[in-house]
Write an enzyme that holds these catalytic residues in place. Sequence first.
Site, PDB file in Angstrom:
ATOM      1  CE1 TYR A  48      93.314 121.153  63.582  1.00 16.79           C
ATOM      2  CE2 TYR A  48      91.712 119.645  62.637  1.00 16.79           C
ATOM      3  CZ  TYR A  48      92.898 119.865  63.306  1.00 16.79           C
ATOM      4  OH  TYR A  48      93.671 118.800  63.695  1.00 16.79           O
ATOM      5  CG  ASP A  62      94.107 110.296  60.115  1.00 14.11           C
ATOM      6  OD1 ASP A  62      95.240 110.638  59.737  1.00 14.11           O
ATOM      7  OD2 ASP A  62      93.566 110.724  61.157  1.00 14.11           O
ATOM      8  CG  ASP A  89      96.615 116.635  62.119  1.00 12.38           C
ATOM      9  OD1 ASP A  89      97.718 116.457  62.655  1.00 12.38           O
ATOM     10  OD2 ASP A  89      95.761 115.736  61.975  1.00 12.38           O
ATOM     11  CG  ASP A  91      99.713 113.482  60.560  1.00 15.41           C
ATOM     12  OD1 ASP A  91      98.640 113.744  61.117  1.00 15.41           O
ATOM     13  OD2 ASP A  91      99.773 112.986  59.429  1.00 15.41           O
ATOM     14  CG  HIS A 116      97.757 119.754  66.186  1.00 13.99           C
ATOM     15  ND1 HIS A 116      97.801 118.423  65.859  1.00 13.99           N
ATOM     16  CD2 HIS A 116      96.573 120.217  65.695  1.00 13.99           C
ATOM     17  CE1 HIS A 116      96.707 118.082  65.213  1.00 13.99           C
ATOM     18  NE2 HIS A 116      95.957 119.149  65.076  1.00 13.99           N
ATOM     19  CD  GLU A 118      99.429 112.740  65.767  1.00 15.89           C
ATOM     20  OE1 GLU A 118      99.196 111.523  65.648  1.00 15.89           O
ATOM     21  OE2 GLU A 118      98.693 113.616  65.285  1.00 15.89           O
ATOM     22  CB  CYS A 126      91.993 107.972  63.338  1.00 12.49           C
ATOM     23  SG  CYS A 126      90.597 108.893  64.032  1.00 12.49           S
ATOM     24  NE  ARG A 161      96.435 113.829  68.173  1.00 13.48           N
ATOM     25  CZ  ARG A 161      95.782 113.295  67.151  1.00 13.48           C
ATOM     26  NH1 ARG A 161      95.316 114.064  66.177  1.00 13.48           N
ATOM     27  NH2 ARG A 161      95.597 111.988  67.081  1.00 13.48           N
ATOM     28  CD  GLU A 191      92.169 113.287  69.421  1.00 11.90           C
ATOM     29  OE1 GLU A 191      91.272 113.889  70.049  1.00 11.90           O
ATOM     30  OE2 GLU A 191      92.255 113.289  68.180  1.00 11.90           O
ATOM     31  CG  ASN A 213      89.123 116.505  68.025  1.00 10.92           C
ATOM     32  OD1 ASN A 213      88.357 116.999  67.209  1.00 10.92           O
ATOM     33  ND2 ASN A 213      89.799 115.395  67.770  1.00 10.92           N
TER      34      ASN A 213
END
Length: 300
Positions: A48, A62, A89, A91, A116, A118, A126, A161, A191, A213
Amino acid sequence: MLYAPTTAAAKRAALRTALAGPGLLRFPGAFNPLSARLIQDKGFEGVYISGAVLSADLGLPDIGLTTATEVAGRSHQIARMTDLPALVDADTGFGEPMNVARTVQELEDAGVAGLHIEDQVNPKRCGHLDGKQVVGTDTAVKRIRAAADGRRDPNLLIMARTDIRAVEGLDATLERARALVDAGADAIFPEAMTGLAELEAVATAVDVPVLANMTEFGKSELFTEDQLASAGARIVIYPVSLLRVAMGAAERALDTLVAEGSLRSEVAGMQHRARLYELLDYPAYNTFDAGVFTFTVPGR
């Protein structure tokens, strides 16, 4: 020697095959290319690439400060060092739907097996912090449609996500997950689930793989692999764990150096030079080098 021989296309096909079969796929987070090689050496199923880790590595929080170029570049460095599929990731996709499509192709070129996108408001934060905001279903759906339409390799895994659990609750999460699958998501990443029952509810609500996660100091308890599998999860990520362990060790070593004036007491806990050379495959480089420099040039 050099980079992993397995092609990106082969890694994507392997991930699809693995997800079609039984069992939970474990994806520890690689904080650099060498750690990705270590993850493979220890027998895990995937790697990952965390946006939080990439941000921290740059000395940034983040909160959406990294760029698509930085994420693609780091993804390329990590993915090329392992035969395992890499999940990254991405974002919010770094912009509007057209930007999302370009992000997908940049990451595809970087060699990842999946990514992914989101549904947070851009700039994001975050997923385990309070005060998150999510976009409406229409915008979230457009992002996933753009991602699915943008890919060129049909085996590239497009995961959606959703962070809506912390904002609107579980029922909204189930509704959002279904809409994202209808939009083309191959997998769902819900998430900040608060327990196994919520994770199981999502897994029951959709007919695609669901990711769990397991991040320390977050909203979710650190469940075992057996517990997650029983709840219906198909992938588990440990996104920041290795970075946290490494930084904890680095801080302790620096404290020791300040207190003792030497790192002798820390040597036993260090990775040995021989082990590092083993991971880097030094013998193969030596063989290659010897082969190059043992030829003779014919005279005129």
